[in-house]
Design an enzyme around this catalytic site. Structure first.
Site, short mmCIF file in Angstrom:
data_model
loop_
_atom_site.label_atom_id
_atom_site.label_comp_id
_atom_site.label_asym_id
_atom_site.label_seq_id
_atom_site.Cartn_x
_atom_site.Cartn_y
_atom_site.Cartn_z
N LYS A 5 0.84 -1.20 0.00
CA LYS A 5 0.00 0.00 0.00
C LYS A 5 0.87 1.25 0.00
O LYS A 5 0.62 2.20 -0.72
CB LYS A 5 -0.93 -0.02 1.22
CG LYS A 5 -2.04 -1.07 1.09
CD LYS A 5 -2.79 -1.30 2.40
CE LYS A 5 -3.78 -2.47 2.23
NZ LYS A 5 -4.48 -2.81 3.48
N GLN A 32 -4.53 -1.42 9.75
CA GLN A 32 -4.43 -2.73 9.12
C GLN A 32 -5.01 -3.82 10.04
O GLN A 32 -4.63 -3.92 11.20
CB GLN A 32 -2.97 -3.04 8.77
CG GLN A 32 -2.75 -4.33 8.04
CD GLN A 32 -3.38 -4.35 6.64
OE1 GLN A 32 -3.26 -3.40 5.89
NE2 GLN A 32 -4.05 -5.44 6.31
N ASP A 90 -11.04 2.46 4.14
CA ASP A 90 -11.33 1.03 3.94
C ASP A 90 -12.83 0.78 3.80
O ASP A 90 -13.24 -0.30 3.38
CB ASP A 90 -10.79 0.22 5.13
CG ASP A 90 -9.40 -0.33 4.86
OD1 ASP A 90 -9.09 -0.59 3.68
OD2 ASP A 90 -8.63 -0.49 5.82
#
Ligand code: NDP
Length: 282
Positions: free
Chosen positions: A52, A96, A119
């Protein structure tokens, strides 16, 4: 001839376009910025975060990294998230998953401002999605929709079968398909006669995390197969939930693993960060 849905190739195009867009935004004083928080030393998470950050760097998105020890408390993570919620120069916050067991993923996900929820996991954003008024979308399902659009796969009125009902893939995938006028069936580990249901699919989306479970006898001829699964075999080889070699003989379209859904997920994360940055100055 079976067509390979090449997520690697298309995601590169998306990232090239984003790079140009970010260059223009920077010229007018807007620097898109993403905070990436990683707690603990999960090797798969370390790889995802690295990929990422690599993509962000290529595009010109600034990242602020917090790699925290697994002893970090929930309160410390929540405080960090809140600090960035309040900071107007930050457009996206990514924590994460999975988090160490002593930290509640629910609490942390809900602590992220829905306006910075790159997200798309916040319940408010999930609700907006299910009401067909989306703001932030979970990146994997969004990437699948964009990849299918790129290959001009029409979903209107199609029988879409989704295997897996997780909050990050199966459920939002169903909502996106429904919003785009597909007829949707969601299946899971308690589903009876799975094979009979998947065989009805015009489009089959598989997100279960079981290596090579979907074999050729689960699909009908001419199906579109999207394989979200990422499983590491004992040999070290990365494979999907679909037996690619067998199913590609029957399918009209299929995603490879790797190189299908995975790169699209990262590209969508970047796209959403840039969109949020633009939204922040509206
Ligand atoms: P989860 O473990 O959260 O969910 C798995 C789902 O599959 C559950 O709904 C479960 O049912 C269902 N399931 C499990 N076994 C079966 C079975 N035998 N038959 C039917 N359904 C079954 O996984 P995720 O959704 O997070 O991830 C799924 C896979 O996708 C993993 O391999 C993951 O690594 C990969 N992934 C890839 C991404 C990418 O960018 N390429 C992004 C996210 C995930 P039940 O609810 O009943 O338990």
């Amino acid at each position: 001839m079976t067509v390979l849905l090449d997520g690697k190739k298309y995601s590169a195009k998306v990232k090239d376009n984003l790079k140009q867009e970010v260059t223009r935004l920077k010229e007018v004083g807007l620097q898109p910025c993403l905070v990436v928080i990683l707690v603990g030393e999960d090797p798969a998470s370390q790889v995802y975060v690295r990929n990422k950050k690599k993509a962000a760097e290529f595009i010109g998105i600034k990242t602020i990294d917090h790699t925290l020890p697994k002893t970090t408390t929930q309160q410390q993570v929540l405080e960090l998230v809140e600090k960035y919620n309040q900071d107007p120069s930050i457009h996206g916050i990514l924590v994460q998953l999975p988090l160490p067991k002593h930290i509640s993923e629910e609490k942390v996900t809900r602590a992220i401002s829905p306006l910075k929820d790159v997200d798309g996991f916040h319940p408010l954003n999930m609700g907006h999605l299910f009401m067909n008024e989306p703001y932030s979308l979970p990146c994997t399902p969004r990437g699948i929709m964009e990849l299918m659009k790129e290959y001009k796969i029409d979903v209107v009125g199609k029988n879409v079968v989704i295997v897996g009902r997780s909050n990050i893939v199966g459920r939002p995938m169903a909502a996106l398909m429904l919003n785009d006028d597909a007829t949707v069936t969601i299946t899971h580990s308690k589903t009876k006669n799975l094979k009979e249901i998947t065989k009805q699919a015009d489009i089959l989306i598989v997100a279960i995390g079981k290596a090579l479970l979907i074999t050729a006898d689960y699909v009908k001829k001419g199906v579109v197969v999207i394989d979200v699964g990422m499983n590491r075999l004992a040999s070290g080889k990365l494979v999907g939930d679909v037996d690619f070699d067998a199913v590609k003989e029957v399918a009209d379209y299929i995603t490879p693993v790797p190189g299908g859904v995975g790169p699209m997920t990262i590209a969508m994360l970047m796209k959403q960060t840039v969109e949020f940055a633009k939204e922040s100055v509206k």
